[in-house]
Motif scaffolding. Structure first.
Motif, mmCIF file in Angstrom:
data_model
loop_
_atom_site.group_PDB
_atom_site.id
_atom_site.type_symbol
_atom_site.label_atom_id
_atom_site.label_comp_id
_atom_site.label_asym_id
_atom_site.label_seq_id
_atom_site.Cartn_x
_atom_site.Cartn_y
_atom_site.Cartn_z
ATOM 1 N N ALA A 294 92.183 -49.180 -60.703
ATOM 2 C CA ALA A 294 93.546 -48.083 -61.611
ATOM 3 C C ALA A 294 93.540 -46.926 -60.469
ATOM 4 N N SER A 295 91.792 -46.529 -61.282
ATOM 5 C CA SER A 295 91.267 -44.958 -60.045
ATOM 6 C C SER A 295 91.229 -44.039 -61.321
ATOM 7 N N THR A 296 91.228 -44.811 -62.661
ATOM 8 C CA THR A 296 92.066 -43.669 -63.982
ATOM 9 C C THR A 296 90.989 -43.353 -64.536
ATOM 10 N N PHE A 297 90.639 -42.078 -65.075
ATOM 11 C CA PHE A 297 89.364 -41.773 -65.628
ATOM 12 C C PHE A 297 89.562 -41.461 -66.863
ATOM 13 N N LEU A 298 89.564 -42.363 -68.557
ATOM 14 C CA LEU A 298 90.028 -41.824 -69.429
ATOM 15 C C LEU A 298 88.763 -40.461 -70.421
ATOM 16 N N SER A 299 89.253 -39.551 -70.723
ATOM 17 C CA SER A 299 88.040 -38.707 -70.594
ATOM 18 C C SER A 299 88.066 -38.730 -72.460
ATOM 19 N N ALA A 300 88.592 -39.123 -72.813
ATOM 20 C CA ALA A 300 88.664 -39.617 -74.607
ATOM 21 C C ALA A 300 89.156 -38.298 -74.900
ATOM 22 N N GLU A 301 88.068 -37.354 -76.185
ATOM 23 C CA GLU A 301 88.523 -36.796 -76.439
ATOM 24 C C GLU A 301 88.022 -35.468 -75.882
ATOM 25 N N ILE A 302 86.772 -35.762 -75.146
ATOM 26 C CA ILE A 302 85.595 -34.259 -74.135
ATOM 27 C C ILE A 302 86.956 -33.358 -72.993
ATOM 28 N N ALA A 303 87.757 -33.801 -72.636
ATOM 29 C CA ALA A 303 88.849 -33.019 -72.189
ATOM 30 C C ALA A 303 89.943 -33.173 -72.412
ATOM 31 N N THR A 304 90.486 -32.674 -72.523
ATOM 32 C CA THR A 304 92.564 -32.189 -73.485
ATOM 33 C C THR A 304 92.791 -30.998 -72.683
ATOM 34 N N CYS A 305 94.118 -31.114 -73.469
ATOM 35 C CA CYS A 305 94.895 -30.221 -72.919
ATOM 36 C C CYS A 305 94.599 -28.639 -73.858
ATOM 37 N N SER A 306 93.570 -28.884 -74.592
ATOM 38 C CA SER A 306 92.890 -26.897 -75.019
ATOM 39 C C SER A 306 91.620 -27.257 -75.578
ATOM 40 N N LEU A 307 90.994 -25.962 -76.007
ATOM 41 C CA LEU A 307 89.598 -25.746 -76.160
ATOM 42 C C LEU A 307 89.549 -26.644 -76.744
ATOM 43 N N HIS A 308 88.188 -26.968 -77.372
ATOM 44 C CA HIS A 308 88.471 -28.283 -78.497
ATOM 45 C C HIS A 308 87.326 -27.648 -79.661
ATOM 46 N N ASN A 309 86.966 -28.100 -80.863
ATOM 47 C CA ASN A 309 86.422 -27.461 -81.948
ATOM 48 C C ASN A 309 84.880 -28.344 -81.690
ATOM 49 N N ILE A 310 84.337 -26.898 -81.574
ATOM 50 C CA ILE A 310 82.797 -26.861 -81.837
ATOM 51 C C ILE A 310 82.399 -27.218 -82.983
ATOM 52 N N LEU A 311 83.122 -26.628 -83.874
ATOM 53 C CA LEU A 311 82.853 -27.244 -85.509
ATOM 54 C C LEU A 311 84.299 -26.748 -86.294
ATOM 55 N N THR A 312 84.551 -27.859 -86.706
ATOM 56 C CA THR A 312 85.783 -27.991 -86.430
ATOM 57 C C THR A 312 85.842 -27.468 -88.170
ATOM 58 N N PRO A 313 87.691 -26.770 -88.810
ATOM 59 C CA PRO A 313 87.689 -25.577 -89.509
ATOM 60 C C PRO A 313 87.522 -26.310 -91.177
ATOM 61 N N ARG A 314 88.087 -27.534 -90.789
ATOM 62 C CA ARG A 314 87.698 -28.719 -91.660
ATOM 63 C C ARG A 314 86.268 -28.695 -92.612
ATOM 64 N N GLY A 315 85.887 -28.567 -91.524
ATOM 65 C CA GLY A 315 83.796 -28.809 -91.681
ATOM 66 C C GLY A 315 84.084 -29.656 -91.242
ATOM 67 N N ALA A 316 82.944 -29.781 -91.034
ATOM 68 C CA ALA A 316 81.901 -31.470 -89.602
ATOM 69 C C ALA A 316 80.299 -30.432 -89.885
ATOM 70 N N LYS A 317 79.769 -31.574 -89.381
ATOM 71 C CA LYS A 317 78.175 -31.291 -87.966
ATOM 72 C C LYS A 317 78.740 -30.482 -87.068
ATOM 73 N N VAL A 318 77.800 -29.213 -86.907
ATOM 74 C CA VAL A 318 78.429 -28.467 -85.808
ATOM 75 C C VAL A 318 78.320 -29.538 -84.097
ATOM 76 N N ARG A 319 78.930 -29.308 -83.251
ATOM 77 C CA ARG A 319 78.573 -30.583 -82.170
ATOM 78 C C ARG A 319 77.382 -29.247 -80.858
ATOM 79 N N PRO A 337 85.275 -37.808 -58.241
ATOM 80 C CA PRO A 337 85.661 -38.200 -56.515
ATOM 81 C C PRO A 337 86.455 -39.587 -56.599
ATOM 82 N N ARG A 338 86.288 -40.698 -57.252
ATOM 83 C CA ARG A 338 87.297 -41.695 -57.877
ATOM 84 C C ARG A 338 88.133 -42.321 -58.334
ATOM 85 N N ARG A 353 93.810 -36.360 -57.293
ATOM 86 C CA ARG A 353 92.566 -35.587 -56.656
ATOM 87 C C ARG A 353 92.067 -34.456 -57.355
ATOM 88 N N ALA A 354 92.662 -33.795 -56.418
ATOM 89 C CA ALA A 354 92.427 -31.995 -56.482
ATOM 90 C C ALA A 354 92.928 -31.327 -57.606
#
Ligand SMILES: [Zn+2]
Length: 650
Positions: A294-319, A337-338, A353-354
């Motif tokens: 299907a020439s379709t790439f799933l970027s899981a949660e590392i690319a989304t419609c927002s800047l993500h959390n490096i350290l989520t305010p609920r608390g987590a280990k830093v990414r 490219p594919r 693609r662009a």
């Protein structure tokens, strides 16, 4: 197995907190907030309609009944919760966030590419659907059994009923696996033969990420997701990468196939899939998926419609931000490219693609900029708070909607990167041994001339729209005098305006949750962990978690040791308590113990974690030999269930 363990976990963060004070409704936006919203609206990127076109493209249908209910008939999700979001932003919502929730709010089944669809808006996350030779291949079965079942029901109704041939978990966060049992029958046998693919480290991370810090994280997550707020122009406005968290049941089926390296290929039900490993980025165990035909790439949660959390305010280990940007660059090289489409496990897709290449590059640059500029200033001696103020997105990034901070923000992500490298300490000795919040606040209030003076100063700051300062002042006053009603009310008002102004949905949730707690009295909701999840947690990790609830003072320096045998797992464990620590150890011991217990694992969890009475559990099958009094003393030295605590006040 379900009931006891479920009760254990559901109660982990329960607890009634301080006495409620007289409730007050939400306030309107202040003049300063109205002016701030106007300034934001004037500085937003031009909207060329691409996001709306992509968020609605391929729409097939949605559910007719907006409510998704559980087996008892209780609603766990409402597709209509944000129906009020239309037209111009009200003054109580940041205009950028208003636009954003309007896009996230599109729900239903959407065609993405030949043989690929997504169900969006049925949960905080998306379920990606691939047509295999014999059935459906489903990537990320949402957070709960109920929402996943509703999503599959829509798929089968619209595309023709087929069995589920495979499930793929993109990563170890519960909103990407918790609904899996909603996709298959209830019987254990229904999972037999099901292909379940996950990234390396999935089970360990899925089971353990939130265990040790679960009490604190659960309570803080109430704030981050606005668990006690109602969607509305003066209330909750989603969570930045979706609406809220569904109130259903989380489940887990163990993977049958583990992906370990980038470029690994599987032909799943006739469909060629290629995987990119991205561990240590958004989740400790995570991978992206290239759907080759299907020439379709799933970027899981590392690319989304927002800047993500490096350290989520609920608390987590830093990414690891540098690794995160690196994976995006690799995806840009290997998969863009594919690809003709990119889908994510949250938000809406990108097409062409662009567009998708530019978008992926923009996401990479956003994380890279955050990382590099933070480190640059850090090495020039600037500290966490100074860097947070200084590092802002350049126009090249700010002009891209999806790099805005609807979820993570520049302000808190820069601090996370500083922490990743240097920790909390800024090397200023005055901060090395500072007084704790309440005595410090008490002295500050006295030094400023008393409560009335502080309140006057704070009111002046509020009148000038300086809410960062008024919240700081009033926070000191509330920590010095939690019973000071005018101070509580003023702090609630100040936080409320900060919430209204926030572009980040989770900043809004945190400010408005504190507002609510100050006005109505705090409360905590138990975290939604399930029997499936708990049963997957290694016993050693549970023992380590138990050790963090041990209060040595209660044993008065005595030493005790207890042996546990869990026949259904062929496990033996020993707990040794001394005047300082409780040591849990797996495996047989030859030294004598004070008491031994033979128990089904769920009963042991009931005894140690829920602190159910020993006599009750003996009736349920626990067998005790040896010194019962010693066992009881140890049980008495274990703290009650954690997680019910105040945040906005001492
Ligand atoms: Zn997620």
């Amino acid at each position: 197995m379900a009931s006891t363990v479920r009760v254990v976990l559901l109660l982990l963060a329960a607890g009634q907190l301080a006495t409620p004070v007289a409730a007050q409704g939400p306030k309107p936006a202040s003049e300063a907030t109205i002016a701030a919203q106007r300034a934001v609206a004037g500085a937003l990127p031009a909207d060329d309609g691409t996001d709306l076109a992509f968020a609605t493209r391929g729409f097939i249908a949605t559910r007719t009944d907006p409510l998704i209910r559980n087996a008892e008939g209780r609603p766990v999700w409402n597709l209509d919760a944000y129906r009020f979001v239309e037209g111009v932003a009200p003054t109580t919502v940041n205009p950028s966030l208003w636009r954003h929730i309007g896009l996230l709010n599109r729900h239903g089944l959407f065609a993405v590419a030949e043989g690929v669809w997504q169900v969006r808006g049925f949960d905080v996350s998306n379920m990606t659907v691939i047509r295999g030779s014999t059935g459906w291949i489903l990537i990320d079965p949402l957070t709960t059994r109920e929402t996943a079942a509703a999503a599959l029901e829509l798929v089968n109704a619209q595309l023709g009923a087929r069995p589920v041939s495979a499930v793929i978990y993109s990563h170890s966060h519960a909103d990407h696996f918790g609904g899996v049992r909603g996709l298959i029958g209830e019987a254990d046998d229904d999972a037999k033969g099901l292909v379940v693919i996950a990234p390396a480290g999935f089970m360990e991370e899925a089971a353990s990420e939130n265990v040790m810090a679960g009490g604190a994280m659960g309570r803080r997550a109430n704030y981050q997701f606005g668990s006690f707020l109602t969607p509305g122009a003066q209330g909750q406005m989603g969570s930045g990468i979706g609406a809220g968290i569904p109130a259903g049941e989380q489940t887990l089926i163990e993977p049958t196939d583990i992906i370990t390296r980038t470029g690994e290929i599987r032909t799943v039900d006739g469909v060629r899939l290629e995987f990119q490993m991205v561990p240590g980025s958004e989740a400790p165990a995570e991978m992206n998926v290239f759907i080759t035909p299907a020439s379709t790439f799933l970027s899981a949660e590392i690319a989304t419609c927002s800047l993500h959390n490096i350290l989520t305010p609920r608390g987590a280990k830093v990414r690891d931000t540098r690794a995160w940007a690196g994976y995006l660059d690799e995806a840009l090289r290997l998969y863009a490219p594919r690809s003709e489409a990119i889908v994510s496990s949250h938000c809406w897709p990108r097409f062409g693609r662009a567009d998708l290449t530019a978008w992926l590059a923009g996401q990479r640059d956003n994380y890279r900029h955050l990382h590099d500029q933070t480190v640059r200033l850090m090495n020039r001696g600037e500290t966490m708070d100074e860097i947070a103020e200084a590092v802002t997105p350049p126009a090249a990034l700010a002009d891209q909607w999806s790099n805005h901070g609807y979820y993570g923000t520049y302000r808190h992500n820069t601090k996370a990167i500083y922490q990743f490298y240097l920790g909390w300490y800024d090397a200023v000795p005055a901060h090395l041994d500072q007084l704790p919040p309440t005595p410090r606040a008490t002295k500050y209030v006295a030094a400023m001339g008393g409560a009335k003076k502080v309140l006057d100063l704070a009111r002046k700051a509020m009148a000038a729209g300086d809410y960062r300062w008024s919240s700081d002042l009033l926070n000191q006053l509330v920590f010095a005098e939690p019973g000071n009603k005018p101070a509580r009310e003023a702090l609630a008002d100040s936080y409320e305006q900060q919430g209204y102004q926030a572009e980040s949905a989770i900043w809004r949730n945190q400010f408005l949750s504190a507002t609510r707690d100050l006005r109505e009295g705090p409360q905590a909701r138990p975290p939604a962990q399930s029997a499936d999840l708990v049963s997957a947690i290694p016993t050693q990790l549970l023992l380590d978690s138990l050790s963090t609830r041990y209060d040595p003072a209660k044993l008065g320096g005595r030493k005790l040791s207890i042996r546990f045998t869990l026949p259904e797992r062929s496990e033996v464990a020993t707990l040794e308590a001394n005047g300082a620590a409780l040591i849990g150890r797996m495996g047989p011991v030859t030294t004598p113990v004070d008491a031994s217990i033979v128990a089904p694992r769920r009963a042991l969890l009931g005894l140690l974690f829920l602190k159910l009475p020993l006599a009750q559990l003996e009736a349920a099958g626990i067998k005790v030999e040896g010194n019962r009094a010693a066992l009881q003393s140890l049980l008495d030295a274990i703290d009650p269930l954690p997680g019910g605590f105040n945040i906005a006040e001492p």
